[in-house]
Design a protein around this motif. Structure first.
Motif, short mmCIF file in Angstrom:
data_model
loop_
_atom_site.label_atom_id
_atom_site.label_comp_id
_atom_site.label_asym_id
_atom_site.label_seq_id
_atom_site.Cartn_x
_atom_site.Cartn_y
_atom_site.Cartn_z
N GLU A 106 -3.52 -1.83 7.40
CA GLU A 106 -2.94 -2.84 6.53
C GLU A 106 -2.15 -2.14 5.42
N SER A 107 -1.32 -2.90 4.73
CA SER A 107 -0.54 -2.33 3.64
C SER A 107 -1.45 -1.90 2.50
N ALA A 108 -1.02 -0.90 1.76
CA ALA A 108 -1.77 -0.41 0.61
C ALA A 108 -0.80 -0.23 -0.55
N SER A 109 -1.21 -0.67 -1.74
CA SER A 109 -0.31 -0.64 -2.89
C SER A 109 -1.05 -0.27 -4.16
N LEU A 110 -0.27 0.10 -5.16
CA LEU A 110 -0.79 0.39 -6.49
C LEU A 110 0.02 -0.45 -7.48
N ALA A 111 -0.67 -1.09 -8.41
CA ALA A 111 0.01 -1.96 -9.36
C ALA A 111 -0.52 -1.75 -10.77
N GLU A 200 -3.64 -18.10 -2.80
CA GLU A 200 -3.29 -18.70 -4.09
C GLU A 200 -1.84 -18.47 -4.49
N LEU A 201 -1.28 -17.32 -4.10
CA LEU A 201 0.13 -17.07 -4.38
C LEU A 201 0.99 -17.47 -3.19
N ASP A 202 0.48 -17.21 -2.00
CA ASP A 202 1.13 -17.59 -0.75
C ASP A 202 0.04 -18.04 0.21
N ALA A 203 0.23 -19.17 0.83
CA ALA A 203 -0.82 -19.74 1.67
C ALA A 203 -1.23 -18.84 2.82
N GLU A 204 -0.36 -17.92 3.21
CA GLU A 204 -0.64 -17.06 4.36
C GLU A 204 -1.16 -15.68 3.97
N LEU A 205 -1.34 -15.43 2.69
CA LEU A 205 -1.65 -14.08 2.23
C LEU A 205 -3.07 -13.95 1.68
N ILE A 206 -3.75 -12.87 2.09
CA ILE A 206 -5.05 -12.51 1.55
C ILE A 206 -4.94 -11.11 0.96
N SER A 207 -5.51 -10.87 -0.19
CA SER A 207 -5.47 -9.53 -0.76
C SER A 207 -6.79 -9.21 -1.47
N ILE A 208 -7.12 -7.93 -1.46
CA ILE A 208 -8.28 -7.42 -2.18
C ILE A 208 -7.82 -6.28 -3.07
N SER A 209 -8.31 -6.25 -4.29
CA SER A 209 -7.94 -5.19 -5.23
C SER A 209 -9.17 -4.63 -5.92
N VAL A 210 -9.09 -3.36 -6.28
CA VAL A 210 -10.15 -2.68 -7.02
C VAL A 210 -9.51 -1.86 -8.13
N ARG A 213 -9.16 4.33 -12.31
CA ARG A 213 -9.41 4.78 -13.67
C ARG A 213 -8.83 6.18 -13.91
N ASP A 214 -8.58 6.48 -15.18
CA ASP A 214 -8.06 7.80 -15.53
C ASP A 214 -9.18 8.67 -16.08
N HIS A 215 -8.82 9.77 -16.72
CA HIS A 215 -9.79 10.73 -17.21
C HIS A 215 -10.74 10.16 -18.26
N SER A 216 -10.29 9.12 -18.95
CA SER A 216 -11.12 8.52 -20.00
C SER A 216 -12.02 7.41 -19.47
N GLY A 217 -11.82 7.05 -18.20
CA GLY A 217 -12.58 5.94 -17.63
C GLY A 217 -11.87 4.60 -17.78
N SER A 218 -10.72 4.58 -18.43
CA SER A 218 -9.97 3.34 -18.61
C SER A 218 -9.32 2.93 -17.30
N VAL A 219 -9.27 1.62 -17.06
CA VAL A 219 -8.58 1.10 -15.88
C VAL A 219 -7.08 1.16 -16.13
N VAL A 220 -6.39 1.95 -15.30
CA VAL A 220 -4.95 2.16 -15.50
C VAL A 220 -4.12 1.54 -14.40
N ALA A 221 -4.75 1.11 -13.30
CA ALA A 221 -4.01 0.53 -12.20
C ALA A 221 -4.98 -0.22 -11.30
N ALA A 222 -4.41 -0.99 -10.38
CA ALA A 222 -5.21 -1.67 -9.37
C ALA A 222 -4.75 -1.20 -8.00
N LEU A 223 -5.71 -0.87 -7.14
CA LEU A 223 -5.43 -0.49 -5.76
C LEU A 223 -5.57 -1.75 -4.91
N VAL A 224 -4.56 -2.02 -4.10
CA VAL A 224 -4.46 -3.30 -3.40
C VAL A 224 -4.31 -3.11 -1.90
N SER A 225 -4.99 -3.94 -1.13
CA SER A 225 -4.77 -4.03 0.31
C SER A 225 -4.55 -5.50 0.63
#
Length: 272
Positions: A106-111, A200-210, A213-225
């Motif tokens: 499946e596709s993989a993205s970073l946002a 919710e954004l498109d009736a045909e689309l399902i996505s999961i994100s997690v 984090r960076d060196h400080s533990g802060s969430v800096v992006a979301a990994l998406v499939s």
């Protein structure tokens, strides 16, 4: 005298640059070749001001006139290329995205979060027809996407309030638009460490994100499939993809400097 000039933000604010970017942002899928009148209506600027901005952008090589209309030139792509080349997270993420896509088929993205929108900064696509065509630079509403909800779940309260107060239009009959309900969803995302959005954004689309984090533990992006409902149910997609998604996010976070074992502790921190 303009009172705004007496404030720090007023002294440092260059209005002409702001207006120039407003004109550039007005070029989109609905207006690929607008007239100067179109741009004036969209931006709220006067036609003479828009004309001066367009002529300046033409001189710089970012737009060109065509039969009374205007279009962007390939030079605007260099702006995104500069971001990619100077932002290490993209370079570090690319091999992880490739392996994840190969593992899940499946596709993989970073946002990342930008205002009220989630913006793709890296993506590995699969050769398959999807209803939403996305690429680095694509912006989607944060409130209606799994990646946006992950990013908001660890955002500061002012950022959350800004997104929720902006209102969430109903893109499909499944879109959650109630701010109170969305806050509840964000709490759940923060608690469980991932977000799944189904139709919710498109009736045909399902996505999961997690979260990533960076060196400080802060969430800096979301990994998406993401996938389509024709390929899997939400339950099947979660069962197949969530584990490799979490494992990939952990490895990427480690490469970004997060100490091993920090994720579980940091997951409990944040606004919620």
């Amino acid at each position: 005298m303009d009172d705004r000039r007496n404030a720090p933000e007023g002294r440092d604010h260059i209005q002409s640059i702001e207006r120039g970017f407003a004109v550039l942002h007005a070029f989109d899928a609905d207006r690929p070749r607008p007239t100067s009148t179109d741009l004036a209506e969209v931006t709220g600027l006067s036609r003479p001001a828009v004309r001066r901005i367009l002529l300046t952008l033409q001189h710089l090589g970012y737009v060109q006139p065509v039969d009374g209309r205007w279009r962007l030139t390939p030079r605007v792509l260099s702006l995104g290329q500069h971001f990619t080349s100077t932002n290490s997270i993209v370079e570090v993420a690319e091999p992880h995205l490739a392996r994840l896509s190969e593992t899940t088929a499946e596709s993989a993205s970073l946002a990342v979060l930008d205002g009220t929108e989630a913006v793709y900064i890296a993506r590995v696509s699969v050769r398959r027809i999807m209803n939403i065509d996305v690429s680095p630079g694509t912006r989607l509403p944060a409130a209606a996407t799994s990646m946006g909800r992950v990013l908001l779940a660890w955002a500061e309260e002012p950022q959350i309030e800004r997104v929720l107060s902006a209102g969430a239009p109903a893109y499909t009959d499944r879109t959650v638009t109630d701010p109170k309900a969305l806050r509840g969803i964000l709490r759940d995302v923060h608690s469980q460490g991932w977000s799944l959005v189904d139709g919710e954004l498109d009736a045909e689309l399902i996505s999961i994100s997690v979260p990533v984090r960076d060196h400080s533990g802060s969430v800096v992006a979301a990994l998406v499939s993401s996938t389509s409902v024709a390929r899997a149910t939400p339950e099947e997609f979660r069962a197949d993809v969530l584990e490799p998604l979490l494992a990939t996010a952990a490895r990427l976070s480690t490469d970004l400097g997060q100490p091993r074992g920090l994720a579980a502790r940091e997951q409990r921190e944040g606004f919620f």
